[in-house]
Enzyme design. Structure first.
Site, mmCIF file in Angstrom:
data_model
loop_
_atom_site.group_PDB
_atom_site.id
_atom_site.type_symbol
_atom_site.label_atom_id
_atom_site.label_comp_id
_atom_site.label_asym_id
_atom_site.label_seq_id
_atom_site.Cartn_x
_atom_site.Cartn_y
_atom_site.Cartn_z
ATOM 1 N N CYS A 26 -5.035 -2.973 3.409
ATOM 2 C CA CYS A 26 -4.613 -2.729 4.786
ATOM 3 C C CYS A 26 -5.744 -2.814 5.820
ATOM 4 O O CYS A 26 -6.184 -3.895 6.169
ATOM 5 C CB CYS A 26 -3.893 -1.384 4.861
ATOM 6 S SG CYS A 26 -2.768 -1.232 6.283
ATOM 7 N N GLU B 83 0.828 -1.207 0.000
ATOM 8 C CA GLU B 83 0.000 0.000 0.000
ATOM 9 C C GLU B 83 0.865 1.261 0.000
ATOM 10 O O GLU B 83 1.864 1.347 0.722
ATOM 11 C CB GLU B 83 -0.882 -0.012 1.258
ATOM 12 C CG GLU B 83 -1.718 1.231 1.464
ATOM 13 C CD GLU B 83 -2.388 1.268 2.837
ATOM 14 O OE1 GLU B 83 -3.462 1.887 2.942
ATOM 15 O OE2 GLU B 83 -1.834 0.690 3.798
ATOM 16 N N LYS C 242 -9.921 2.202 -1.656
ATOM 17 C CA LYS C 242 -10.004 1.646 -0.302
ATOM 18 C C LYS C 242 -11.258 2.134 0.421
ATOM 19 O O LYS C 242 -11.537 3.334 0.486
ATOM 20 C CB LYS C 242 -8.747 2.034 0.482
ATOM 21 C CG LYS C 242 -8.635 1.444 1.870
ATOM 22 C CD LYS C 242 -7.324 1.896 2.510
ATOM 23 C CE LYS C 242 -7.140 1.346 3.904
ATOM 24 N NZ LYS C 242 -5.885 1.859 4.516
#
Length: 272
Positions: A153, A47, A118
């Site tokens: 994440c 990421e 995300k």
């Protein structure tokens, strides 16, 4: 299927040592991707490796359009290597203004196969949570031997997201992360949990180094549908290579058909 998880080191500037620029890092990472030619079918990056996942002050400064310099460099690297490339994520600036933490996947011919913004942003009331906008869509991409579900994440802490990806056909769950060392035990535990509960492979690629004073966990990990760890990296920069059998997902789900007993979250109401 062969996968290479490239655990990139992104470090703070140290006294007496020149900082690696974003452009220099793009070139270095492009070379690392090209080195996987003939060794991997799928390459995964961490990421926000261009800036560092905790370098909040760089997000706006280094934000780029979707088809910006990182897109161009990674598309070329994927084509040169002849691999499927999950290029980690970049700070994307939407034409209308908002910033997103956006993951990019390229096919071996260098074409964009998928982009995932995300959904779960970390920081509670600061950092990414206030600097980035939340994505709205679950994203899967069909690879030659498996369907990959894309996550980033902090998403790893939200099992309902992974259930949604499985409902969309995901058999391999890819996690691109900048996970802190102080919560490394959670990283390993959650990666195994997501694999077991979804009877899927988990390929979780983290970063190394220190981002804005936050030491990174590293320890990229590949977990099979039974929760067995197939490969795990150390703390520093390295390439974690693993070979796995995508057919094991269907075999596991047939042998132990727990997903068929799901009630909550399905159309069928729970039994009383």
């Amino acid at each position: 299927m062969r996968a290479s998880l490239i655990q990139i080191a992104v470090n703070d500037n140290k006294a007496g040592k020149a900082a690696e620029s974003v452009n220099d890092r793009r070139e270095r990472v492009s070379s690392l991707v090209r080195e996987q030619a003939g060794l991997a079918d799928l390459v995964v990056l961490p990421e926000l490796w261009t800036t560092g996942a905790f370098a909040y002050e760089l997000f706006a400064e280094e934000a780029e359009p979707l088809e910006g310099p990182t897109y161009e460099a990674m598309a070329k690297a994927a084509k040169d290597a002849g691999v499927w490339l999950h290029a980690g994520s970049v700070p994307e600036r939407d034409p209308d203004g908002p910033l997103y933490n956006t993951a990019l996947v390229f096919s071996p011919d260098g074409e964009l196969a998928a982009a995932y913004r995300k959904i779960h942003r970390f920081g509670f009331d600061k950092g990414e949570a206030v600097l980035m906008s939340a994505g709205q869509e679950l994203v899967t991409v069909r690879l030659p031997e498996t369907v990959a579900g894309l996550t980033t994440c902090y998403d790893l802490r939200f099992p309902e997201l992974y259930r949604g990806l499985v409902d969309r056909g995901a058999e391999t769950l890819v996690v691109s992360a900048g996970w802190p060392e102080r919560r490394r035990s959670h990283w390993t535990l959650l990666a195994q949990a997501r694999a077991v509960e979804n009877q899927a492979y988990v390929l979780a690629c983290g970063s190394a180094g220190t981002h804005a004073g936050v030491e990174q966990a590293g320890h990229s990990i590949v977990v099979d549908p039974w929760g067995e760890v197939l490969a795990e990296a150390g703390a520093g920069e390295e390439v974690l290579r693993v070979e796995f059998d995508p057919a094991k997902v269907a075999a596991t789900r047939e042998q132990f058909p727990a997903l068929k007993d799901r009630l909550l979250g399905m159309d069928t109401p729970p039994r009383r």
